[in-house]
Enzyme design. Structure first.
Site, PDB file in Angstrom:
ATOM      1  N   LYS A   1       0.815  -1.229   0.000  1.00 56.00           N
ATOM      2  CA  LYS A   1       0.000   0.000   0.000  1.00 56.00           C
ATOM      3  C   LYS A   1       0.841   1.268   0.000  1.00 56.00           C
ATOM      4  O   LYS A   1       0.574   2.206  -0.757  1.00 56.00           O
ATOM      5  CB  LYS A   1      -0.912   0.033   1.241  1.00 56.00           C
ATOM      6  CG  LYS A   1      -1.982  -1.011   1.297  1.00 56.00           C
ATOM      7  CD  LYS A   1      -2.879  -0.836   2.511  1.00 56.00           C
ATOM      8  CE  LYS A   1      -2.195  -1.133   3.830  1.00 56.00           C
ATOM      9  NZ  LYS A   1      -1.855  -2.541   4.026  1.00 56.00           N
ATOM     10  N   THR A   2       1.849   1.311   0.860  1.00 58.92           N
ATOM     11  CA  THR A   2       2.635   2.538   0.997  1.00 58.92           C
ATOM     12  C   THR A   2       3.443   2.818  -0.264  1.00 58.92           C
ATOM     13  O   THR A   2       3.484   3.959  -0.744  1.00 58.92           O
ATOM     14  CB  THR A   2       3.557   2.448   2.225  1.00 58.92           C
ATOM     15  OG1 THR A   2       2.745   2.332   3.394  1.00 58.92           O
ATOM     16  CG2 THR A   2       4.427   3.694   2.348  1.00 58.92           C
TER      17      THR A   2
ATOM     18  N   GLU B   1      -3.889   6.053   1.447  1.00 61.09           N
ATOM     19  CA  GLU B   1      -3.581   4.675   1.818  1.00 61.09           C
ATOM     20  C   GLU B   1      -4.710   4.151   2.697  1.00 61.09           C
ATOM     21  O   GLU B   1      -5.089   4.787   3.677  1.00 61.09           O
ATOM     22  CB  GLU B   1      -2.245   4.618   2.549  1.00 61.09           C
ATOM     23  CG  GLU B   1      -1.814   3.215   2.882  1.00 61.09           C
ATOM     24  CD  GLU B   1      -0.369   3.131   3.340  1.00 61.09           C
ATOM     25  OE1 GLU B   1      -0.063   2.225   4.134  1.00 61.09           O
ATOM     26  OE2 GLU B   1       0.452   3.960   2.904  1.00 61.09           O
TER      27      GLU B   1
END
Length: 457
Positions: free
Chosen positions: A125-126, A169
């Protein structure tokens, strides 16, 4: 009291206090609200790099948490890591002032934007959120962003843009992503994690299905991931697939590893080459992350040419295979990996980069995850040539599992563990040789061990 979550909750507020302001999820919200003109104060228990960035913004921070810290606040936000017996949180709830958990505040912010791209998935995700933000910035699309790691281009985890576009996010932990307002959702993968809460993978898939149901415009999903495809079954809204396989809408072709961290590939869309991509972050998993970011950027309005120009400049988000320095020929790096699948991806990438030996210095995070995935952790860490463990960082949990790092160490050949980062640093630097890579791993504060190694003579 718990606040009623109306979208106008912020309208009459002036002073917002953050309990646990140094958290990776809290800092971007603080950046955004500070930039929007609210007066912010905060507290935290540990001195961190993030806390230094908070202070740099001019936000007053108190080290240590106490009831008097909330004085004067007309809205209080706390991180999920704060336990119910925390004196500052107790005082907040008794104050009569609205109190929000971090994800509730994030949900309110996402509803301010009509084109909110929420990047979800168990892993990646990051990196995808950061890469997508950088692409959109380079394309002059001026997005607002909330990222779980630092992006050099914005000097932190968050920024405020002047458009309706937002990159957010979206974390599945305790269903926090169900408080967001996704217009475009990206689903990178669905894996067994947070089983202390979800209990089964089927329950995780059900939560992702709810997340898809909330999405208003389009879902961009990993077509190679069976669990992700289960989550989007029956969806009537637009579906865009990405993956390594050519049956997906977006996929890479002619992948070429150039040595070190560089990879090149052709970005393909349904058989047509859109652009040649040069990627300067290591690992096959990051090829997939890049394709996901490309698909989302194109949906948001960026051109293939803009994407191809931006991605080579992306060197990763903070704590994502971040090279910190070199001491006596030993390369020191740091990575956020804290799940067996992430450790496998990171350590596989590391072993393919031509180092003499790879040292994995790992801080297990939460007793439940360590206990439930113990054998998987042992298998993943065994990819490295040498493994060193710190004690488990319990965070929000008590050790009702009776699990310790020595239990993990017993399952890995030659593995050792220590109580302190200084002991870890001394042990590793006395034995690492020129040409070795030492990578600290974990989502807690294990990076502090890497910083001690950098100071080693």
């Amino acid at each position: 009291m718990t606040a009623v979550l109306s979208d106008d909750l912020l309208k009459d507020k002036k002073h917002i206090h953050f309990i646990g302001i140094g958290g990776s999820g809290m800092f971007p919200l603080a950046q955004i609200l500070h930039e929007e003109g609210y007066y912010l104060t905060g507290s935290d228990n540990n001195e961190t790099d993030t806390l230094a960035l908070v202070r740099k913004l001019g936000i007053p921070v108190t080290l240590g948490q106490a009831a008097e810290n909330i004085k004067g606040a007309d809205l209080i936000v706390h991180t999920a890591a704060i336990m119910d017996d925390n004196p500052e949180l107790i005082a907040a709830r008794a104050s009569g002032v609205p109190v929000l958990e971090r994800s509730e505040m994030l949900g309110i912010i996402t509803r301010e934007y009509s084109d909110c791209i929420c990047v979800s998935g168990t892993h990646g995700k990051t990196t995808v959120s950061a890469m997508l933000t950088q692409i959109l910035l380079d394309a002059k699309m001026d997005p607002t962003a909330v990222i779980g790691g630092k992006l050099k281009k914005i000097g932190g985890n968050g920024r405020v843009g002047k458009t309706e576009l937002m990159v957010c996010e979206a974390c599945e932990f305790v269903d926090t992503f169900l408080k967001l307002a996704p217009d475009i959702s990206v689903i990178l993968n669905i894996d067994a994690d947070h089983l202390d809460y979800f209990k089964t993978v089927d329950n995780i898939i059900k939560s992702f299905r709810k997340f898809c149901d909330m999405t208003t415009k389009c879902i961009i999903v990993n077509g190679d991931d069976k669990n992700s495809m289960k989550a989007v079954e029956g969806q009537q809204k637009e579906l865009i697939t990405f993956g390594l396989g050519s049956s997906n809408d977006y996929y890479p072709a002619n992948i070429r590893h150039q040595g070190g961290a560089q990879t090149t590939f052709d970005l393909m869309h349904r058989g047509e080459k859109l652009a040649g991509i040069t990627l300067n972050i290591p690992g096959d998993h990051n090829i997939l992350n890049a394709v996901a970011a490309c698909a989302a950027a194109i949906k948001a309005g960026a051109s293939p040419e803009q994407i191809a120009a931006s991605i080579p400049q992306f060197t990763g988000a903070g704590r994502r295979f971040e090279i910190l320095g070199n001491v006596g020929g030993v390369t020191i790096a740091d990575d956020y990996a804290h799940h067996p699948a992430e450790l496998t991806a990171t350590l596989t990438a590391a072993t393919n980069m031509g180092f003499k030996k790879v040292w994995a210095v790992f801080q297990p995070f939460t007793y439940s995850r360590t206990a439930m995935l113990l054998d998987d952790f042992a298998k993943a860490l065994s990819i490295a040539d040498r493994v060193v463990l710190s004690e488990i960082m319990g965070s929000r949990e008590k050790n009702t599992y009776n699990i310790y790092s020595r239990d993990l160490a017993d399952k890995i050949d030659g593995c050792v563990w220590f109580d302190t980062f200084q002991e870890i640093s001394d042990y590793v630097m006395a034995r690492a040789e020129e040409g070795d890579l030492v990578i600290t791993l974990g989502c807690g504060d294990i990076y502090k061990a890497a910083k001690l190694m950098l100071k080693h003579e």
